[in-house]
Design an enzyme around this catalytic site. Structure first.
Site, PDB file in Angstrom:
ATOM      1  N   ALA A 105     -69.810 -52.079  77.153  1.00 52.04           N
ATOM      2  CA  ALA A 105     -70.390 -53.595  77.552  1.00 52.04           C
ATOM      3  C   ALA A 105     -70.364 -52.619  79.384  1.00 52.04           C
ATOM      4  CB  ALA A 105     -70.689 -54.755  76.843  1.00 52.04           C
ATOM      5  N   THR A 106     -70.975 -53.033  80.166  1.00 51.72           N
ATOM      6  CA  THR A 106     -70.910 -52.254  81.533  1.00 51.72           C
ATOM      7  C   THR A 106     -71.111 -53.998  82.775  1.00 51.72           C
ATOM      8  OG1 THR A 106     -72.850 -51.166  81.334  1.00 51.72           O
ATOM      9  CG2 THR A 106     -71.137 -50.122  81.618  1.00 51.72           C
ATOM     10  N   THR A 107     -72.195 -52.772  84.104  1.00 50.34           N
ATOM     11  CA  THR A 107     -71.474 -53.961  84.931  1.00 50.34           C
ATOM     12  C   THR A 107     -71.787 -55.324  84.800  1.00 50.34           C
ATOM     13  OG1 THR A 107     -72.348 -51.504  86.101  1.00 50.34           O
ATOM     14  CG2 THR A 107     -72.275 -53.844  87.566  1.00 50.34           C
ATOM     15  N   ALA A 142     -74.889 -45.999  82.315  1.00 50.21           N
ATOM     16  CA  ALA A 142     -74.573 -46.790  81.247  1.00 50.21           C
ATOM     17  C   ALA A 142     -74.581 -48.587  81.918  1.00 50.21           C
ATOM     18  CB  ALA A 142     -73.038 -46.984  80.662  1.00 50.21           C
TER      19      ALA A 142
END
EC number: 3.4.25.1
Lengths: 251, 281
Positions: free
Chosen positions: B53-55, B228
């Site tokens: 999972a990213t930002t 991503a």
């Protein structure tokens, strides 16, 4: 060397002992109002609670020996949290908790010499008033599914009949609180004035998000009591006014 | 499910002992297999097992704090999920967001949530925000063996500090190091771009609305440069999730409000693809 005591006698003695212990304390009442479930306890302490949150929509109220019901409360919180964590938050319900308390209290009553001197209520607020659940669990582990309202501890019978006169499940919070206070005044036949500082008040609010339990204290409690008294006075005014001819039927 | 939990009518003695107010400690006694760190680790790496999972971005404004996250989860170069929720309301005045191994992160966030609530119910009062931040650090430290195998979880904790009457941000490293961040912070693979964006946009006198808007702008910038991180998906109507915490407690912004702001950002970018610029002097 143990003497022979018949099971009937021993159970009876234990029950009498527990009842006496519970009757020494002050009462607590639980009742439905138009927005959920209201809990009111006659409690001088600000920090030692008789009413607490168990889970999202479930609360706990108890009378009797503090150390005993506090232990039961901790047990309930642990039970609910483990269950909610292992499965889902929606999988924790009042009935399970009531059953667990019944098991624990029942085995303490039959297996140990000293029964627990407590009476507890597990209440769950539903999506509507019909979904509300109120369980009373007594010292011997019996569970009763109550409707609408109940009183426990102290002189529960007197408090309960006083509450019955005024109970209305569609009453507003302030009116329900006044009814509860009126009922608690009948403690031990004495007529004393209850003040905000000697009351522990909490609600399970149906429309609240996430966790429904909320304590009502301080200014908010005082305000609510005043509001309830004002509404009551207005009601009485209207009631005496309605004797006047021509009122009542306005078609 | 452990034996200790599937009791037949009788609860194990641990339930009645006065003992601890910590949920994870208690769970360790009665059902250790339910704890994230309670498993024995096999040899080898398995980072492909859970998507990343990213930002995540967070910024404070006078009176509160904003937490926002994109919705994408990736597994290698594949989009594993388009509408993931990486923000968790942990109690009335705090929330965590996760970056890193999604599966582990979600489990950790869930446990942290129960931990705070459990303490509050047992003790009759909430932990201080500092206490919450330290507790989370301990839990991340517990994940160290997993982190060494590649399942790194880096949460971001935000909260409203009732004592200080201000929003605060705490970041963590994979070994449980805890760092308080001031003004704004971002974690995840797109965080460098988001942080660069916030650096130019941030202002001390932001109102709540401005802070939310800046958060969405910075997530757009992160999605712009990091594959991503997912940008606003106007066709599927998937927009970032935004939580705001003030003295009135935690609030998830309604979807239509975020949609309105996100659409405004997207339309602005149609005119000026790199977004708003900061004055040169």
């Amino acid at each position: 060397m143990p003497f022979y005591v018949s099971p009937e006698q021993s159970m009876k003695d234990k029950a009498d002992y527990a009842r006496k212990g519970i009757a020494r304390g002050r009462s607590a009442v639980v009742l439905q109002y138009d927005g959920g479930i209201l809990f009111v306890a006659d409690n001088m302490s600000r920090t030692l609670h008789k009413i607490s949150e168990l889970y999202d929509r479930i609360a706990f109220a108890a009378v009797g020996r503090y150390n005993e019901f506090e232990n039961l409360r901790l047990m309930g919180v642990r039970f609910a949290d483990v269950r909610g964590y292992a499965y889902d938050r929606s999988d924790v319900n009042g009935r399970q908790l009531a059953n667990t308390y019944a098991q624990v209290l029942g085995s303490v009553f039959s297996e140990s010499n000293k029964p627990a001197e407590v009476e507890i209520v597990v209440a769950e607020v539903g999506d509507d008033a019909d979904g509300d659940q109120i369980y009373r669990i007594t010292f011997d582990g019996s569970v009763v599914d109550e409707r609408g309202f109940l009183a426990m501890g102290g002189s529960a019978d007197r408090v309960s009949s006083a509450l019955k006169e005024r109970f209305d499940k569609d009453a507003s919070l302030s009116t329900a609180l006044i009814s509860a206070m009126h009922a608690l005044k009948h403690e031990n036949g004495e007529q004393r004035e209850l003040e905000a500082s000697s009351l522990e008040v909490a609600v399970l609010e149906r429309d609240r998000e996430h966790r429904k339990f909320r304590r009502i204290q301080g200014d908010r409690l005082t305000r609510l009591i005043n509001e309830g008294h004002a509404a009551q006075d207005a009601d009485q005014g209207a009631a005496s006014g309605s004797d006047a001819p021509g009122e009542g039927d306005a078609s | 499910m452990s034996e200790a939990f599937e009791f037949g009518g009788r609860l194990p003695a641990a339930f009645m002992n006065p003992g601890t107010s910590s949920f994870s400690e208690f769970l360790g006694q009665v059902a250790p297999d339910l704890l994230p760190g309670g498993r024995e680790l096999p040899q080898g790496t398995g980072t492909h097992l859970t998507p990343d999972a990213t930002t995540i971005v967070a910024l404070t404004f006078p009176g509160g704090v904003v937490l926002a996250g994109d919705r994408r989860a990736t597994s290698g170069n594949v989009i594993a999920n388009r509408d993931m929720d990486k923000l968790f309301r942990t109690d009335e005045f705090s929330a965590v967001a996760i970056a890193g191994a999604a599966g582990i992160g979600i489990e950790l966030a869930k446990l942290f949530q129960v931990e705070l609530e459990h303490y509050e119910k047992m003790e009759g009062r909430s932990l201080s925000l500092e206490g919450k931040a330290n507790k989370l650090a301990t839990m991340i430290r517990g994940n160290l063996p997993m982190a060494l195998q590649g399942f790194v979880v880096v949460p971001l904790l935000v909260g409203y500090d009732v004592a200080r009457e201000a929003g605060r941000i705490f970041s963590y490293d994979p070994v449980g190091g805890r760092y308080e961040e001031h003004r704004y912070h971002s974690v995840g693979s797109g965080s460098v771009y988001a942080k660069g964006s916030l650096k130019k946009l941030y202002s001390e006198d932001f109102g709540q609305q401005d802070a939310v808007f800046a958060a969405i702008q910075s997530l757009y910038d992160a999605a712009d440069d990091d594959s991503a991180t997912g940008g606003p998906d106007v066709h599927r109507k998937i927009y970032p999730l935004v939580d705001v915490i003030t003295d009135e407690g935690h609030k998830r912004l309604p979807a239509d409000e975020v949609e309105r702001l996100a659409t405004q950002v997207v339309e602005g970018r149609a005119q000026r693809p790199d977004g708003p610029t900061a004055p040169l002097h």
